[in-house]
Scaffold this active site. Structure first.
Site, mmCIF file in Angstrom:
data_model
loop_
_atom_site.group_PDB
_atom_site.id
_atom_site.type_symbol
_atom_site.label_atom_id
_atom_site.label_comp_id
_atom_site.label_asym_id
_atom_site.label_seq_id
_atom_site.Cartn_x
_atom_site.Cartn_y
_atom_site.Cartn_z
ATOM 1 N N THR A 127 4.606 -18.116 7.917
ATOM 2 C CA THR A 127 5.541 -16.988 7.990
ATOM 3 C C THR A 127 7.000 -17.407 7.850
ATOM 4 O O THR A 127 7.382 -18.527 8.231
ATOM 5 C CB THR A 127 5.378 -16.272 9.355
ATOM 6 O OG1 THR A 127 6.506 -15.423 9.588
ATOM 7 C CG2 THR A 127 5.301 -17.256 10.505
ATOM 8 N N GLU A 129 9.219 -16.468 9.693
ATOM 9 C CA GLU A 129 9.773 -16.671 11.043
ATOM 10 C C GLU A 129 9.898 -18.163 11.367
ATOM 11 O O GLU A 129 10.573 -18.535 12.314
ATOM 12 C CB GLU A 129 8.913 -15.976 12.093
ATOM 13 C CG GLU A 129 9.070 -14.461 12.118
ATOM 14 C CD GLU A 129 10.439 -13.980 12.605
ATOM 15 O OE1 GLU A 129 10.974 -14.572 13.549
ATOM 16 O OE2 GLU A 129 10.978 -13.031 12.009
ATOM 17 N N LYS A 159 3.583 -20.623 14.997
ATOM 18 C CA LYS A 159 3.234 -20.586 13.571
ATOM 19 C C LYS A 159 3.606 -21.896 12.869
ATOM 20 O O LYS A 159 2.975 -22.287 11.895
ATOM 21 C CB LYS A 159 3.930 -19.405 12.884
ATOM 22 C CG LYS A 159 3.191 -18.077 13.053
ATOM 23 C CD LYS A 159 1.931 -18.035 12.198
ATOM 24 C CE LYS A 159 1.251 -16.694 12.222
ATOM 25 N NZ LYS A 159 -0.002 -16.665 11.444
HETATM 26 P P1 GDP Z 1 10.014 -9.417 12.694
HETATM 27 O O1 GDP Z 1 11.010 -9.710 11.617
HETATM 28 O O2 GDP Z 1 8.699 -10.088 12.468
HETATM 29 O O3 GDP Z 1 10.539 -9.641 14.063
HETATM 30 O O4 GDP Z 1 9.658 -7.848 12.520
HETATM 31 P P2 GDP Z 1 10.067 -6.552 13.356
HETATM 32 O O5 GDP Z 1 9.775 -5.396 12.488
HETATM 33 O O6 GDP Z 1 9.425 -6.559 14.717
HETATM 34 O O7 GDP Z 1 11.636 -6.712 13.587
HETATM 35 C C1 GDP Z 1 12.536 -6.741 12.487
HETATM 36 C C2 GDP Z 1 13.964 -6.686 13.016
HETATM 37 O O8 GDP Z 1 14.204 -5.396 13.592
HETATM 38 C C3 GDP Z 1 14.270 -7.688 14.129
HETATM 39 O O9 GDP Z 1 15.549 -8.209 13.866
HETATM 40 C C4 GDP Z 1 14.322 -6.830 15.390
HETATM 41 O O10 GDP Z 1 15.165 -7.354 16.411
HETATM 42 C C5 GDP Z 1 14.898 -5.560 14.817
HETATM 43 N N1 GDP Z 1 14.691 -4.343 15.628
HETATM 44 C C6 GDP Z 1 15.650 -3.464 16.025
HETATM 45 N N2 GDP Z 1 15.113 -2.487 16.759
HETATM 46 C C7 GDP Z 1 13.776 -2.733 16.839
HETATM 47 C C8 GDP Z 1 12.695 -2.053 17.471
HETATM 48 O O11 GDP Z 1 12.851 -1.021 18.110
HETATM 49 N N3 GDP Z 1 11.449 -2.617 17.305
HETATM 50 C C9 GDP Z 1 11.253 -3.763 16.584
HETATM 51 N N4 GDP Z 1 10.014 -4.253 16.450
HETATM 52 N N5 GDP Z 1 12.274 -4.430 15.995
HETATM 53 C C10 GDP Z 1 13.513 -3.926 16.116
#
Ligand code: GDP
Length: 330
Positions: A127, A129, A159
């Site tokens: 990933t 990440e 990961k």
């Molecule tokens: P990630 O890139 O695998 O962490 O995928 P996510 O979809 O969980 O998060 C993407 C980005 O959105 C990250 O920078 C989070 O901090 C941001 N983010 C902002 N608000 C939210 C929220 O309410 N839920 C999630 N999941 N992410 C959020």
């Protein structure tokens, strides 16, 4: 010719579903690992994918993995099973390490124990990440297969172990192990715990008058968001390649959550999303990945992989799908 056999871990997740569909279309016999007791997703999965043979096993239980490998007699194993949510991994770091990191080792060892290690082709879901957003070695160009890693969450760290142990088994035992370093990939099957689906689900509900606002964390982070259907095609292509290797799959574009919000609300005719969005610290991370941008040149050149869905297409597709499934009159 007898059909190929594939075993997928994480089969009930977003990518497991897309990949099951793809492999079934290609004539594979598809097997999927499922954790035995009270798996809430089992019933819905069986209804939608009746052609998949479900095998009960757990990534933390080596003997069950050996059993699943023997039952499926798989030619290709796709390891998509993981604790896959970054926010959740901060709250459950040990469980994340047990499943996301050590689970891969259990599976690779089980493959060796079948005595078919040199015949089985293995895909590891690595990933973006693992990069952690600190773009210090290729500023502005995006991460590629040579970029430095600096994971910023228990998920990213787990990961990275998985990635290296998979490569180690390739190098040590001559196993065909391909690692796909996939940037964020979304779609109508994404869970609402991820920000894209959380937004499109909320936008649809706001449109139907079922809710009046959405609570989010930070809106400035940027991600390289593609469509999951395009990415599982890349996974399959990696296992058909003549050499086991690492490949980045990405769109080569990065967009902020604000940009995602803008397009999603435009889809329902709302020009300004601000009145509908509230910030809630609950959704902020202890350490944030500021920006992810991938460079898929190697996959495009060596595998002939190409993504079909662009960023506006992805947002539109997800909102339109959610407008249908949340419609109270349907
Ligand atoms: P990630 O890139 O695998 O962490 O995928 P996510 O979809 O969980 O998060 C993407 C980005 O959105 C990250 O920078 C989070 O901090 C941001 N983010 C902002 N608000 C939210 C929220 O309410 N839920 C999630 N999941 N992410 C959020």
């Amino acid at each position: 010719m007898t059909s190929k056999r594939a075993l997928i871990t994480g089969i009930t997740g977003q990518d497991g579903q897309h990949l099951s569909e793809l492999l079934n279309e290609k004539g594979y016999e598809v097997f999927g690992l499922i954790r035995g007791q009270r798996n809430a997703r089992r019933e819905a999965f069986v209804a939608e994918f009746p052609f998949v043979h479900l095998v009960e096993a757990d990534l933390t239980d080596p003997s069950s993995l050996l059993g699943a490998l023997k039952t499926s007699d798989a030619d290709e194993v796709y390891n998509l099973g993981a604790i896959s949510h970054v926010g959740y991994s901060f709250r459950n770091p040990q469980l994340t390490a047990d499943i996301t990191a050590k689970g891969v080792l259990n599976l690779l060892e089980a493959i060796r124990q079948t005595g078919r290690a040199e015949e089985v082709r293995f895909y590891q879901a690595s990933t973006s990440e693992m990069f952690g957003g600190l773009d210090y070695n290729r500023p502005g160009k995006g991460y590629n297969e040579m970029s430095l890693f600096h994971p910023r969450s228990p998920y990213g760290v787990a990961k990275l172990y998985a990635h290296w142990i998979a490569k180690n088994y390739r190098e040590s035992y001559g196993m065909f192990v391909a690692c796909g370093i996939l940037f964020n990939h979304e779609g109508e099957r994404r869970g609402v715990e991820f920000v894209t689906r959380k937004i499109t689900d909320a936008v649809a509900r706001i449109h139907h008058g079922l809710q009046d606002h959405i609570e989010l964390g930070d809106l400035w982070p940027k991600r390289d968001w593609g469509y999951a259907g395009d990415y599982v095609r890349g996974m399959w292509q990696m296992l058909q390649h003549d050499e086991a290797d690492d490949f980045v799959l990405a769109t080569g574009e990065t967009h902020s959550i604000e940009e995602f919000l803008t397009l999603a609300f435009e889809e329902i005719g709302v020009d300004d999303w601000r009145p509908y969005v509230q910030q809630n610290p609950e959704f902020m991370r202890p350490a944030e990945v500021d920006i992810l941008l991938g460079d898929p040149t190697k996959a495009e050149t060596d595998l002939g992989w190409k993504r079909d869905v662009d960023f506006p297409g992805l947002v539109s597709r997800m909102v339109q799908h959610d407008l249908k499934v949340t419609d109270p009159n349907r």
